[in-house]
Motif scaffolding. Structure first.
Motif, PDB file in Angstrom:
ATOM      1  N   LEU A 153      21.243  28.085 -79.315  1.00  8.86           N
ATOM      2  CA  LEU A 153      19.828  28.461 -79.426  1.00  8.86           C
ATOM      3  C   LEU A 153      19.609  29.892 -78.953  1.00  8.86           C
ATOM      4  CD1 LEU A 153      16.973  27.562 -80.147  1.00  8.86           C
ATOM      5  CD2 LEU A 153      16.746  26.690 -77.814  1.00  8.86           C
ATOM      6  N   GLY A 202      15.418   9.991 -74.013  1.00 12.61           N
ATOM      7  CA  GLY A 202      14.511  11.136 -74.155  1.00 12.61           C
ATOM      8  C   GLY A 202      14.765  12.172 -73.080  1.00 12.61           C
ATOM      9  N   VAL A 253      13.406  23.585 -75.707  1.00 11.19           N
ATOM     10  CA  VAL A 253      14.857  23.653 -75.962  1.00 11.19           C
ATOM     11  C   VAL A 253      15.290  22.526 -76.897  1.00 11.19           C
ATOM     12  CG1 VAL A 253      17.138  23.388 -74.898  1.00 11.19           C
ATOM     13  CG2 VAL A 253      15.460  24.934 -73.872  1.00 11.19           C
ATOM     14  N   ASN A 255      34.093  13.986 -80.054  1.00  8.52           N
ATOM     15  CA  ASN A 255      33.840  13.418 -81.383  1.00  8.52           C
ATOM     16  C   ASN A 255      34.228  14.260 -82.588  1.00  8.52           C
ATOM     17  OD1 ASN A 255      32.682  11.063 -80.361  1.00  8.52           O
ATOM     18  ND2 ASN A 255      30.665  12.000 -80.194  1.00  8.52           N
ATOM     19  N   ALA A 270      23.695   5.712 -79.821  1.00  6.86           N
ATOM     20  CA  ALA A 270      23.302   5.697 -78.413  1.00  6.86           C
ATOM     21  C   ALA A 270      24.273   4.775 -77.684  1.00  6.86           C
ATOM     22  CB  ALA A 270      21.872   5.208 -78.254  1.00  6.86           C
ATOM     23  N   SER A 303      19.966   9.503 -78.401  1.00  7.13           N
ATOM     24  CA  SER A 303      19.030   8.967 -77.410  1.00  7.13           C
ATOM     25  C   SER A 303      18.520   9.997 -76.408  1.00  7.13           C
ATOM     26  CB  SER A 303      19.717   7.820 -76.649  1.00  7.13           C
ATOM     27  OG  SER A 303      21.011   8.236 -76.224  1.00  7.13           O
ATOM     28  N   GLY A 304      19.094  11.216 -76.406  1.00  9.27           N
ATOM     29  CA  GLY A 304      18.677  12.232 -75.439  1.00  9.27           C
ATOM     30  C   GLY A 304      17.634  13.168 -76.014  1.00  9.27           C
ATOM     31  N   GLY A 305      17.417  14.280 -75.320  1.00  8.34           N
ATOM     32  CA  GLY A 305      16.356  15.206 -75.710  1.00  8.34           C
ATOM     33  C   GLY A 305      16.552  15.765 -77.105  1.00  8.34           C
ATOM     34  N   VAL A 306      17.715  16.351 -77.368  1.00  6.53           N
ATOM     35  CA  VAL A 306      17.955  16.956 -78.686  1.00  6.53           C
ATOM     36  C   VAL A 306      18.038  15.870 -79.759  1.00  6.53           C
ATOM     37  CG1 VAL A 306      19.507  18.402 -80.055  1.00  6.53           C
ATOM     38  CG2 VAL A 306      19.157  18.914 -77.628  1.00  6.53           C
ATOM     39  N   ILE A 352      28.496  16.053 -78.433  1.00 12.19           N
ATOM     40  CA  ILE A 352      29.641  16.101 -77.513  1.00 12.19           C
ATOM     41  C   ILE A 352      30.932  16.257 -78.337  1.00 12.19           C
ATOM     42  CG2 ILE A 352      29.595  13.564 -77.193  1.00 12.19           C
ATOM     43  CD1 ILE A 352      30.397  14.410 -74.140  1.00 12.19           C
ATOM     44  N   VAL A 381      26.523  21.140 -81.406  1.00 13.50           N
ATOM     45  CA  VAL A 381      25.393  21.461 -80.520  1.00 13.50           C
ATOM     46  C   VAL A 381      25.848  21.414 -79.068  1.00 13.50           C
ATOM     47  CG1 VAL A 381      23.100  20.725 -79.777  1.00 13.50           C
ATOM     48  CG2 VAL A 381      23.719  20.595 -82.190  1.00 13.50           C
ATOM     49  N   THR A 415      23.563   2.809 -75.066  1.00  8.86           N
ATOM     50  CA  THR A 415      22.956   1.628 -74.450  1.00  8.86           C
ATOM     51  C   THR A 415      22.055   0.933 -75.476  1.00  8.86           C
ATOM     52  OG1 THR A 415      20.983   2.816 -73.709  1.00  8.86           O
ATOM     53  CG2 THR A 415      22.856   2.747 -72.173  1.00  8.86           C
ATOM     54  N   HIS A 460      27.984   4.387 -79.711  1.00  7.04           N
ATOM     55  CA  HIS A 460      29.141   5.278 -79.712  1.00  7.04           C
ATOM     56  C   HIS A 460      30.202   4.885 -78.676  1.00  7.04           C
ATOM     57  CE1 HIS A 460      25.965   7.786 -77.463  1.00  7.04           C
ATOM     58  NE2 HIS A 460      26.736   7.287 -76.558  1.00  7.04           N
ATOM     59  N   ARG A 461      29.979   3.793 -77.961  1.00  9.02           N
ATOM     60  CA  ARG A 461      31.020   3.286 -77.061  1.00  9.02           C
ATOM     61  C   ARG A 461      31.723   2.053 -77.634  1.00  9.02           C
ATOM     62  NH1 ARG A 461      27.177   5.267 -73.368  1.00  9.02           N
ATOM     63  NH2 ARG A 461      27.982   7.229 -72.599  1.00  9.02           N
TER      64      ARG A 461
HETATM   65  P1  NAP Z   1      20.921  14.556 -73.073  1.00  7.99           P
HETATM   66  O1  NAP Z   1      19.445  14.319 -73.117  1.00  7.99           O
HETATM   67  O2  NAP Z   1      21.652  14.365 -71.800  1.00  7.99           O
HETATM   68  O3  NAP Z   1      21.583  13.635 -74.217  1.00  7.99           O
HETATM   69  C1  NAP Z   1      22.952  13.525 -74.361  1.00  7.99           C
HETATM   70  C2  NAP Z   1      23.227  12.625 -75.552  1.00  7.99           C
HETATM   71  O4  NAP Z   1      24.637  12.545 -75.796  1.00  7.99           O
HETATM   72  C3  NAP Z   1      22.741  11.199 -75.329  1.00  7.99           C
HETATM   73  O5  NAP Z   1      22.171  10.705 -76.520  1.00  7.99           O
HETATM   74  C4  NAP Z   1      24.033  10.466 -75.007  1.00  7.99           C
HETATM   75  O6  NAP Z   1      23.950   9.081 -75.283  1.00  7.99           O
HETATM   76  C5  NAP Z   1      24.957  11.157 -75.965  1.00  7.99           C
HETATM   77  N1  NAP Z   1      26.371  10.856 -75.744  1.00  7.99           N
HETATM   78  C6  NAP Z   1      27.029  10.605 -74.584  1.00  7.99           C
HETATM   79  N2  NAP Z   1      28.320  10.278 -74.842  1.00  7.99           N
HETATM   80  C7  NAP Z   1      28.461  10.318 -76.189  1.00  7.99           C
HETATM   81  C8  NAP Z   1      29.534  10.051 -77.091  1.00  7.99           C
HETATM   82  N3  NAP Z   1      30.749   9.721 -76.645  1.00  7.99           N
HETATM   83  N4  NAP Z   1      29.310  10.187 -78.396  1.00  7.99           N
HETATM   84  C9  NAP Z   1      28.106  10.540 -78.901  1.00  7.99           C
HETATM   85  N5  NAP Z   1      27.043  10.806 -78.087  1.00  7.99           N
HETATM   86  C10 NAP Z   1      27.230  10.683 -76.769  1.00  7.99           C
HETATM   87  O7  NAP Z   1      21.230  16.045 -73.543  1.00  7.99           O
HETATM   88  P2  NAP Z   1      20.457  16.943 -74.637  1.00  7.99           P
HETATM   89  O8  NAP Z   1      19.436  17.750 -73.960  1.00  7.99           O
HETATM   90  O9  NAP Z   1      20.079  16.039 -75.754  1.00  7.99           O
HETATM   91  O10 NAP Z   1      21.638  17.914 -75.075  1.00  7.99           O
HETATM   92  C11 NAP Z   1      22.761  17.373 -75.777  1.00  7.99           C
HETATM   93  C12 NAP Z   1      23.930  18.344 -75.676  1.00  7.99           C
HETATM   94  O11 NAP Z   1      23.587  19.534 -76.381  1.00  7.99           O
HETATM   95  C13 NAP Z   1      24.263  18.788 -74.245  1.00  7.99           C
HETATM   96  O12 NAP Z   1      25.646  18.951 -74.123  1.00  7.99           O
HETATM   97  C14 NAP Z   1      23.565  20.130 -74.116  1.00  7.99           C
HETATM   98  O13 NAP Z   1      24.193  20.983 -73.177  1.00  7.99           O
HETATM   99  C15 NAP Z   1      23.716  20.662 -75.531  1.00  7.99           C
HETATM  100  N6  NAP Z   1      22.675  21.618 -75.935  1.00  7.99           N
HETATM  101  C16 NAP Z   1      23.113  22.721 -76.606  1.00  7.99           C
HETATM  102  C17 NAP Z   1      22.189  23.641 -77.055  1.00  7.99           C
HETATM  103  C18 NAP Z   1      22.678  24.814 -77.851  1.00  7.99           C
HETATM  104  O14 NAP Z   1      21.971  25.831 -77.940  1.00  7.99           O
HETATM  105  N7  NAP Z   1      23.859  24.708 -78.458  1.00  7.99           N
HETATM  106  C19 NAP Z   1      20.828  23.476 -76.779  1.00  7.99           C
HETATM  107  C20 NAP Z   1      20.425  22.308 -76.110  1.00  7.99           C
HETATM  108  C21 NAP Z   1      21.369  21.384 -75.702  1.00  7.99           C
HETATM  109  P3  NAP Z   1      24.010   7.940 -74.125  1.00  7.99           P
HETATM  110  O15 NAP Z   1      23.540   8.557 -72.844  1.00  7.99           O
HETATM  111  O16 NAP Z   1      23.105   6.889 -74.681  1.00  7.99           O
HETATM  112  O17 NAP Z   1      25.456   7.528 -74.076  1.00  7.99           O
END
Ligand code: NAP
Length: 324
Positions: A267, A318, A127, A225, A176, A154-157, A221, A242, A178, A196-197
């Motif tokens: 996706l 990650g 994903v 943003n 990120a 910093s997360g998965g995507v 998010i 996304v 942190t 981003h904080r």
């Molecule tokens: P994740 O691993 O939980 O990562 C979330 C990311 O968002 C982290 O880097 C987090 O940073 C960051 N974040 C938090 N607050 C933020 C802010 N105010 N400004 C900018 N970034 C901020 O999630 P993920 O798996 O990477 O997925 C990310 C998002 O995409 C989720 O909402 C998920 O549902 C969505 N997604 C959508 C699809 C699609 O098909 N459209 C597919 C996959 C995922 P910190 O924790 O360091 O603050």
């Protein structure tokens, strides 16, 4: 086999460990003995019925996994028993997800897992990397030499998007929340990292582009943003939405002078042909080392509920993965 089952939607407590029958491969199908399963925010939305496309109950969650080919059905070819593989989904059968010891797959869902990657890393691919690729390449049509802001790196995507953008020859800015997350985005190839904080981080992003702005934003998010992203774009810039968890007000005028575009991305809309193309690119990147999945936290399968809490917490690093 042991598997996590959801018999009613609700909080993390509805994820229960059960004993289910082992799957038997049918025509063209493969059974994979899973050693790891990836946890995604969408698994939480589905579990809590927070979005429209919910599977019939009961179901086994999970779209991401990695393990060893255990059995092939009639007519299934291209793999042998014992091959190390990662999955890009499972067959549409009852109680068939990756939060389990075994999954039933079409051969199109099965991809080679290079020997230098762990099963947990394999479970971190599908994903996150397919989303990052489809956002950067298919939707934004990013070009080498362009500048991308991975807003939530910093997360998965985010990690996947940074690695893919670097491999494409883009200049990468990432955020990120942190210090650990910012160190991670640098390690993964970002040229510049921002908090981003922090109150002044948008000015820092613009300054890093010499005031020109970025060509592409990969936005995790958008409800927080999107309006800020529009102000960061260069002429002909594109924001790919996304992730989004609520409503947002934007100044649409910011798109006009720039000929800018806001692009949605899900996706789930990728066709079978898209997925073949996307995974061909990802598989090449995994094999040559330009794509290196990062697993921040591992939980035993029985602790899927704790993994669902962790994947929604701030301070991403990650992917979150279950060890099955
Ligand atoms: P994740 O691993 O939980 O990562 C979330 C990311 O968002 C982290 O880097 C987090 O940073 C960051 N974040 C938090 N607050 C933020 C802010 N105010 N400004 C900018 N970034 C901020 O999630 P993920 O798996 O990477 O997925 C990310 C998002 O995409 C989720 O909402 C998920 O549902 C969505 N997604 C959508 C699809 C699609 O098909 N459209 C597919 C996959 C995922 P910190 O924790 O360091 O603050």
């Amino acid at each position: 086999m042991r598997a996590i089952c959801v018999r009613r939607t609700g909080g993390p407590e509805v994820l229960t460990l059960e004993d289910l029958p082992d799957p038997i491969p049918g025509e063209g199908q493969v059974v994979v003995r899973l050693h790891a399963a990836g946890v995604n925010p969408v698994d939480v939305y589905i579990r809590s019925a927070a979005q429209g496309r919910n599977p019939a109950l009961p179901y086994v969650p999970g779209m991401d996994g990695a393990g060893l080919v255990e059995a092939l059905g009639p007519g299934a070819s291209g793999f042998a028993v014992g091959d190390r593989v990662y999955l890009s989904g499972t067959s549409p059968a009852p109680l068939n997800g990756t939060y389990a010891e075994r999954a039933l797959c079409a051969t199109a869902h099965v991809h080679p897992l290079p020997a230098h990657l762990t099963f947990a890393q394999g479970a971190a691919v599908n994903v996150a990397y397919a989303t990052a690729y489809r956002s950067l390449v298919d939707r934004a049509r990013s070009q080498p030499g362009e500048t991308v802001l991975v807003h939530g790196g910093s997360g998965g995507v985010g990690v996947a998007a940074i690695q893919i953008a670097r491999a494409m020859g883009m200049t990468v800015l990432a955020t990120a929340g942190t210090e650990r997350g910012r160190a991670l985005v640098f390690e993964q190839g970002a040229h510049h990292a921002f908090d981003h904080r922090a109150p002044d981080y948008l000015a820092g992003i613009l300054a890093a582009t010499g005031g020109r702005g970025v060509d592409v934003v990969i936005e995790m998010i958008a409800n927080v943003n999107l309006d800020k992203d529009l102000g960061l774009l260069a002429r002909h810039g594109r924001v790919v939405v996304v992730g989004n968890r609520g409503r947002v007000e934007i100044d649409a005028r910011q798109t006009m002078g720039r000929d800018a575009a806001i692009l949605g991305m899900t996706l789930m809309n990728a066709t079978a042909e898209d997925r073949v193309r996307i995974h061909a690119a990802l598989d090449a990147g995994l094999a040559n080392g330009s794509l290196r999945p990062v697993v921040g936290r591992e939980f035993p399968l029985a602790e899927a509920a704790a993994a669902h809490v962790a994947v929604m917490e701030a301070g991403a690093y990650g992917k979150v993965v279950l060890i099955t």
